[in-house]
Design an enzyme around this catalytic site. Structure first.
Site, PDB file in Angstrom:
ATOM      1  CG  LEU A  37      -9.811  13.263  21.023  1.00  0.00           C
ATOM      2  CD1 LEU A  37     -10.615  13.635  19.774  1.00  0.00           C
ATOM      3  CD2 LEU A  37      -9.189  14.503  21.655  1.00  0.00           C
ATOM      4  CG  HIS A  38     -11.188  12.541  28.024  1.00  0.00           C
ATOM      5  ND1 HIS A  38     -11.738  13.763  28.314  1.00  0.00           N
ATOM      6  CD2 HIS A  38      -9.868  12.641  28.316  1.00  0.00           C
ATOM      7  CE1 HIS A  38     -10.799  14.566  28.785  1.00  0.00           C
ATOM      8  NE2 HIS A  38      -9.640  13.914  28.787  1.00  0.00           N
ATOM      9  CG  HIS A  80     -10.128  15.895  24.850  1.00  0.00           C
ATOM     10  ND1 HIS A  80      -9.822  14.645  25.318  1.00  0.00           N
ATOM     11  CD2 HIS A  80      -9.043  16.664  25.093  1.00  0.00           C
ATOM     12  CE1 HIS A  80      -8.589  14.650  25.818  1.00  0.00           C
ATOM     13  NE2 HIS A  80      -8.097  15.866  25.708  1.00  0.00           N
ATOM     14  CD  GLN A  86       1.894  20.467  26.505  1.00  0.00           C
ATOM     15  OE1 GLN A  86       1.673  21.163  25.530  1.00  0.00           O
ATOM     16  NE2 GLN A  86       0.918  20.073  27.317  1.00  0.00           N
ATOM     17  N   GLY A 123     -10.447  23.831  28.604  1.00  0.00           N
ATOM     18  CA  GLY A 123     -11.163  23.247  29.742  1.00  0.00           C
ATOM     19  C   GLY A 123     -10.707  23.843  31.069  1.00  0.00           C
ATOM     20  CD  GLN A 124     -11.769  26.496  35.697  1.00  0.00           C
ATOM     21  OE1 GLN A 124     -11.683  27.308  34.768  1.00  0.00           O
ATOM     22  NE2 GLN A 124     -11.192  26.681  36.871  1.00  0.00           N
ATOM     23  CB  VAL A 146     -16.328  16.512  31.330  1.00  0.00           C
ATOM     24  CG1 VAL A 146     -17.185  15.261  31.172  1.00  0.00           C
ATOM     25  CG2 VAL A 146     -16.872  17.654  30.476  1.00  0.00           C
TER      26      VAL A 146
HETATM   27  P1  AMP Z   1      -5.191  17.860  26.666  1.00  0.00           P
HETATM   28  O1  AMP Z   1      -5.466  16.915  25.527  1.00  0.00           O
HETATM   29  O2  AMP Z   1      -5.031  17.180  27.981  1.00  0.00           O
HETATM   30  O3  AMP Z   1      -4.095  18.841  26.335  1.00  0.00           O
HETATM   31  O4  AMP Z   1      -6.507  18.740  26.833  1.00  0.00           O
HETATM   32  C1  AMP Z   1      -7.020  19.488  25.765  1.00  0.00           C
HETATM   33  C2  AMP Z   1      -8.110  20.397  26.277  1.00  0.00           C
HETATM   34  O5  AMP Z   1      -9.135  19.630  26.874  1.00  0.00           O
HETATM   35  C3  AMP Z   1      -7.614  21.363  27.357  1.00  0.00           C
HETATM   36  O6  AMP Z   1      -8.207  22.647  27.153  1.00  0.00           O
HETATM   37  C4  AMP Z   1      -8.105  20.729  28.617  1.00  0.00           C
HETATM   38  O7  AMP Z   1      -8.319  21.659  29.674  1.00  0.00           O
HETATM   39  C5  AMP Z   1      -9.412  20.128  28.153  1.00  0.00           C
HETATM   40  N1  AMP Z   1      -9.822  19.054  29.062  1.00  0.00           N
HETATM   41  C6  AMP Z   1      -9.091  17.980  29.448  1.00  0.00           C
HETATM   42  N2  AMP Z   1      -9.767  17.236  30.341  1.00  0.00           N
HETATM   43  C7  AMP Z   1     -10.952  17.876  30.549  1.00  0.00           C
HETATM   44  C8  AMP Z   1     -12.083  17.612  31.371  1.00  0.00           C
HETATM   45  N3  AMP Z   1     -12.152  16.546  32.176  1.00  0.00           N
HETATM   46  N4  AMP Z   1     -13.102  18.483  31.324  1.00  0.00           N
HETATM   47  C9  AMP Z   1     -13.053  19.580  30.525  1.00  0.00           C
HETATM   48  N5  AMP Z   1     -12.027  19.875  29.713  1.00  0.00           N
HETATM   49  C10 AMP Z   1     -10.986  19.034  29.725  1.00  0.00           C
END
Ligand code: AMP
Length: 286
Positions: A33-34, A37, A61, A147-148, A176
């Protein structure tokens, strides 16, 4: 905070909460997580009575040549951060729990799944939709937060919800970024310092698109060419795609009338990064 690894366990807790009238917010993630998230988690904590975060690196995926094995994982660090924030439940199943032997059912959002990232990652969105629908069925969230950053994913999930008459409502939250503009991503950890610097070209090309749009340019061919030229100045960058598309069906457009999604995927070395921006006439962003 309770960490559940089994479907029966999380289902039981959530049905108890629902019987008591608590609203459920859900943030699906692949962990590591960052702040991107965590912005979704914060929104969930503010929106609903209970918040569930799933942490699951979803094998379906990833393509056969992709980074499923190498994808960064750190469950104990993730759960510590989520506990500090006041998250109620983490759901962290094993691959076998989600895909037991004999699993056969997949969800596809046709056409949309084949565009943009779907073209270079065949099967990716089928995997995403399948896991998201499974998680929605297990968690039955009132609200789910995306996230967008993954613009196409958010659009496809919203289409799946509509087409399959799901009850869950979606909020899509802004990208972000690090201070220098690089969109946060778990995959940024793969980048060497030199590649990390080169990766700024993604955001720079999107800023260029934004600037041209603000100056009055509406022809997508001109905007795209300027972006491509900018990216090609960076020797470590190799373009996967740069596209300007209509927000609903992701079709390419030649002229921006009120609003468009500018999306790109660029390889920096072997690391594939994505980013995007919405160009909109004033007052048309939402
Ligand atoms: P992931 O763990 O990459 O599957 O991401 C999980 C959720 O976090 C998804 O809805 C992503 O779009 C969102 N997310 C990932 N990176 C960002 C970011 N930099 N800003 C906003 N949302 C994010």
């Amino acid at each position: 905070m309770k960490v559940c690894h089994q479907i029966v366990e999380i289902k039981e807790i959530i049905s108890r909460d629902k019987r008591q009238g608590f609203s459920i917010g859900f943030v699906p993630t692949m962990g590591y997580l960052h702040e991107g998230h965590l912005s979704l988690v914060r929104e969930s904590l503010q929106t609903t009575a209970k918040t569930v975060v799933s942490i699951f690196v979803n094998p379906t995926q990833f393509g056969p040549q992709e980074d499923y094995q190498d994808y960064p994982r750190d469950l104990s660090r993730d759960t510590a951060r989520l506990e500090e924030m006041g998250v109620d439940y983490v759901f962290a199943p094993s691959p076998n729990e989600m895909y037991p032997p004999g699993f056969k059912t997949y969800v596809e959002v046709t056409q949309l799944q084949d565009k943009l990232c779907g073209r270079s990652r065949p099967g990716h969105f089928r995997g995403v939709c399948t896991i998201v629908l499974k998680l929605f069925n297990i968690i039955q969230p009132d609200w789910a937060f995306f996230g967008q950053k993954d613009a196409q994913q958010a659009i496809i999930i919203q289409k799946m919800i509509k087409d399959l008459n799901l009850e869950t409502k979606i909020k899509v939250l802004p990208i972000v970024r690090d201070q220098d503009g690089l969109a946060l991503s778990s995959r940024n950890t793969y980048l060497s310092p030199e590649q990390r610097q080169a990766a700024l070209v993604l955001y720079q090309s999107l800023q260029l698109a934004q600037l041209l749009f603000e100056e009055g340019e509406r022809r997508t061919s001109t905007i795209k060419q300027a972006m491509i030229n900018r990216i090609q100045q960076e020797p470590l960058a190799k373009i996967d795609y740069v596209e300007i598309v209509e927000m609903e069906n992701l079709d390419e457009i030649s002229l921006i009338t009120d609003k468009a999604l500018v999306a790109l995927a660029v390889f920096i070395g072997r690391v594939r990064l994505i980013d995007n921006v919405i160009l909109a006439e004033k007052g048309k962003k939402e």
